[in-house]
Design a protein around this motif. Structure first.
Motif, PDB file in Angstrom:
ATOM      1  N   GLN A  41       0.810  -1.221   0.000  1.00  9.58           N
ATOM      2  CA  GLN A  41       0.000   0.000   0.000  1.00  9.58           C
ATOM      3  C   GLN A  41       0.846   1.274   0.000  1.00  9.58           C
ATOM      4  OE1 GLN A  41      -2.759  -0.630   3.332  1.00  9.58           O
ATOM      5  NE2 GLN A  41      -4.272  -1.486   1.906  1.00  9.58           N
ATOM      6  N   TYR A  46      -1.583  -6.241  -4.075  1.00 11.71           N
ATOM      7  CA  TYR A  46      -2.160  -5.041  -4.672  1.00 11.71           C
ATOM      8  C   TYR A  46      -2.429  -4.052  -3.551  1.00 11.71           C
ATOM      9  CZ  TYR A  46      -2.907  -8.570  -8.209  1.00 11.71           C
ATOM     10  OH  TYR A  46      -2.704  -9.583  -9.094  1.00 11.71           O
ATOM     11  N   GLU A  47      -2.725  -2.813  -3.898  1.00 10.20           N
ATOM     12  CA  GLU A  47      -3.042  -1.854  -2.844  1.00 10.20           C
ATOM     13  C   GLU A  47      -4.258  -2.295  -2.043  1.00 10.20           C
ATOM     14  OE1 GLU A  47      -2.129   1.830  -5.616  1.00 10.20           O
ATOM     15  OE2 GLU A  47      -2.773   2.518  -3.642  1.00 10.20           O
ATOM     16  N   THR A  48      -5.234  -2.888  -2.718  1.00  9.07           N
ATOM     17  CA  THR A  48      -6.487  -3.195  -2.025  1.00  9.07           C
ATOM     18  C   THR A  48      -6.601  -4.645  -1.558  1.00  9.07           C
ATOM     19  OG1 THR A  48      -7.566  -3.656  -4.136  1.00  9.07           O
ATOM     20  CG2 THR A  48      -7.739  -1.405  -3.299  1.00  9.07           C
ATOM     21  N   GLY A  49      -5.655  -5.504  -1.913  1.00 11.41           N
ATOM     22  CA  GLY A  49      -5.786  -6.891  -1.505  1.00 11.41           C
ATOM     23  C   GLY A  49      -4.658  -7.746  -2.031  1.00 11.41           C
TER      24      GLY A  49
END
Lengths: 520, 520
Positions: B304, B434-437
């Motif tokens: 992130q 990934y940034e979200t998961g």
């Protein structure tokens, strides 16, 4: 409830309500030297605009009222006029003349996803077209569908922040949220979307998704389509929910079919986006390059090898000259703006400065950057100021691979200049960069003549032909709408056009969704 | 010409030809303590495998020969057997038993895009199904279509690097190029794709695109779908070429409709990809975390907020323990591998190390990282070694948002363990962030029993149900194939399934393209 006419009845035919775009006297003088300015015709105030009466059957109106409530089916001429088109300069010129081309029969304001579904059911049954309406800021004719009766579905009441997941850094936003309000709601949780297009003040989350918007900070935050992890779409066939993970190999990425669908495949009702912590530090600065090519080399190096500024834009010689008019700067060359946002930007600023200097850049300091930041939303207002001064100004844009950028820049410039032989200014810049290429954005200023819209249409067609001839794309972030439809069809080819038609037939069997937009 | 059977006639029923996966004696001992190992049945050599004769009409065979030349329409049983399935463990188990489920009637080897179009025309006319065949490495049943006669279209002759644009850093590669050969050709120009999935040695460029592959270096280079800027697709309706700019707002992103289409919408014949300079420096290192949760917090922070390693993977406690067997390491906890590739990686290594240490990581040094790098392609071979040792091993994977990762990890683990009550080992890791998961990848080792495929099918169904119940996606990078079809349909919903069917009807009116794969 909508963007137009809040300031005054004459102000409806303008980009926004604020009067924050004043043309410096020096600019007016310069224009008068280059172009034949014409005194602008008087603006017809909104109450004097004639809109034909609503022709929807009472049964249809009653059914719509049954869905959203009588207060949210609006048929007043002034409301319908405000929902009749977008905000291209041709739209504004027509509005100023009081010519409303094709107003919706009614403006319907659903309160949520299920009401949108029900509105689509009523309209599918009655054969009434539906134009989803967010901020109304389309500059490509995306809000004026093909002939036939239509209603505007104004999404303004879908204005909630539905959920925030601070661990995953995602947020679900309803489609009708205006960008500034979305930013305010996210900031309460310590987050930002980082999506700041020039239409920021008026545009909506759903509109960003439906048109594949890209903002001024795309070098750092990405395009809007990069930010979307999930979508809910209301279609005449029912609900589609796509995106349940940051990435997936479970079939085609169907998010990417609805992103850019411009209201033709369904009405996007909410969008789940990746968010980032509010930046603790911001820094903007300017640099000067001797030539556009020198600046392009620097911008490409940062885009490909980093470090990436958050904002990166390079004006060509003409845009730099016009921009300098009135500001006292007149050292020629090309202006580059680099902006940095993050927890701590100092080391990135320094590392990028080494790259920028190595490519011949001369630092202009923070004031040049802050000047850009202060005026970052002004350009659309300047179109109004130019119309008031008797000039015509409009923009167009494209994207291409790096190796083609110089050729696209020159060919589009010359195509427009050739199409406007009695004089025009063509300003260009790069403001969205990728590893493999960049966007090119052009502002055209010319004298309106007796048929400004016809003149523009010819120049725009010449520019679009040049874009197509160089193998670039017909739009980087404005979208297709009605204006780019022909070039879009050529760009994707006959089989892909049939493919889109097949998708539309499946999701929208009655063909009510934004007919004539996007898909020929 | 294909991946199977080059080493020996018994070797065809294995992942590859190399014997580079040897199970350490200590591992065999450990397995024997946990599982009931069964002596493996003898492997039926390829020449003894019975394949029914080719049942294509002579007219069809002649028409195919007319397109690609008689030498490139192969009907020998051994060739057809090798093109009859992919490389899931159930595929390998059947192959070992000499049970070829549904061989293609012929293997057709076109030399280029126009020959692929012509083959599709012949097969559309004759109602013969077509299975595009690249490296043959599908582990989700993607190469065995629904009942009916089919031909395999082996893309091995489409093996050229078509173009390199060093300024834009793009390259156009033909679909049949194997990954190592693509790497070699790009390296001649100083570039790398950076796409290194575990199937690297055998898989092809077209297969990467058709299945949305993701490689071990995805943290730095992105997924394969991130790399693709353009595609050429041969469909029964004609050619589709999509992607002419790094980004576009010209309608839906149709590249994303063909990426992940698994041969059901067309045959991808070439792919234009973003490439990067060959890295001057590489550095791999290991870290130890007390628990999976501790390691997840570190991995999430890097994903992130950066700095991003090029490779980032975190094994859970069980995978760490099994991995340590035989290597002498046995300090418990969870192993994290961080790899860095670039022009100069030192400052990134140091900055990431500060983050990794701040989250409780203990550095294990470069040898732990290099050990991983040396064995990075071994896992598929280990499935063979385990089958030889009398165990059954297979993998499954998913992706989810960060906030759900711990729950998905636990629920999938327990679902598999519950479905295999007489004992199984479930190893897990995160290897794509990934940034979200992130993705979650599971390796299941169990005793085969008398019906290994039936046992696996039950365990896999339980795992897939758990994935669906947590809202995660049914595949992060293996694809849908035939095996995930039911869960995929639930994941995207009925309207989206109809949408895909409509696209398929439009592009493939005769329904010949990989029938029964992906779209139910």
């Amino acid at each position: 409830m909508d963007v137009r006419g809040e300031a005054s009845s004459a102000g409806w035919a303008r980009w926004g309500t604020a009067g924050n775009a004043v043309l410096p006297e020096s600019a007016t003088k310069l224009l008068a030297q280059v172009l034949e300015l014409a005194p602008p015709p008087p603006v017809v105030p909104l109450p004097e605009v004639t809109v034909p009466g609503c022709e929807l059957d009472t049964a249809v109106l009653d059914a719509l009222r049954g869905v959203v409530g009588a207060d949210h089916v609006l048929t007043a001429g002034t409301v319908r006029a405000r929902h009749a088109s977008g905000m291209s300069t041709p739209d504004l010129v027509r509005d100023r003349q009081g010519r409303v081309l094709r107003a919706p029969e009614a403006v319907v304001r659903p309160a949520g996803h299920s009401e949108v579904l029900a509105v689509l059911a009523v309209c599918s049954g009655a054969g009434v077209a539906v134009v989803p309406f967010g901020g109304g800021t389309s500059v490509v004719g995306g809000l004026t569908p093909a002939a036939g009766r239509h209603v505007a579905v104004d999404l303004g009441r879908l204005d909630r922040l539905v959920a925030v997941d601070p661990v995953s850094r995602t947020a679900t936003l309803q489609a009708g949220l205006r960008a500034p309000e979305a930013a305010r709601l996210l900031a309460e949780h310590g987050f930002t979307l980082g999506h700041v297009p020039q239409s920021y003040e008026y545009a909506t989350i759903g509109g960003f998704a439906a048109t594949r918007s890209s903002g001024q900070a795309s070098a750092g935050y990405g395009r809007f389509d990069d930010m979307v992890t999930g979508l809910t779409v209301a279609t005449p066939r029912g609900t589609v929910r796509v995106g349940r993970a940051p990435a997936s190999a479970a079939g085609p990425d169907l998010r990417q079919l609805f992103l850019g669908s411009e209201g033709t495949l369904g009405v996007i009702t909410d969008v789940t986006v990746r968010v980032r912590p509010l930046p603790a530090a911001t820094h903007y600065e300017g640099w000067r390059y001797e030539s556009f090519d020198d600046g392009l080399a620097a911008v490409r190096r940062l885009a490909q090898d980093g470090p990436r500024p958050t904002v990166l834009r390079l004006s060509d010689e003409v845009e730099t000259m016009i921009g300098a008019t009135g500001s006292g700067r007149s050292d020629g060359g090309c202006l580059l703006i680099a902006g940095y946002e993050g927890a701590d930007v100092r080391s990135t600023v320094e590392a990028a400065a080494r790259v920028l200097a190595a490519h011949g850049g001369v630092p202009l300091g923070e004031e040049a950057g802050q000047h850009w930041a202060r005026h970052r939303f002004d350009a659309p207002y300047l179109r109004d100021a130019l119309l008031d001064a008797g000039a015509f100004a409009e923009t167009l844009e494209t994207a291409a691979y790096w190796s083609r950028i110089p050729e696209v820049h020159q060919r589009v410039r010359h195509a427009v200049l050739d199409a406007l032989p009695d004089g025009a200014l063509v300003l260009g810049h790069v403001s969205h960069v990728y590893e493999t290429g960049a966007s090119l954005y052009f502002t055209v200023i010319c004298s309106p003549g007796t048929d400004p819209i016809g003149r523009w249409r010819a120049a725009k067609a010449a520019a679009s032909d040049a874009i197509a001839a160089t193998g670039a794309t017909i739009s980087h972030h404005h979208g297709v709408g009605a204006d780019h439809r022909a070039w879009y069809a050529t760009e994707i080819g006959a089989v892909a056009v049939d493919l889109l038609r097949a998708v539309k037939r499946e999701l929208d069997p009655a063909g009510i969704l934004n007919p004539g937009i996007l898909v020929p």
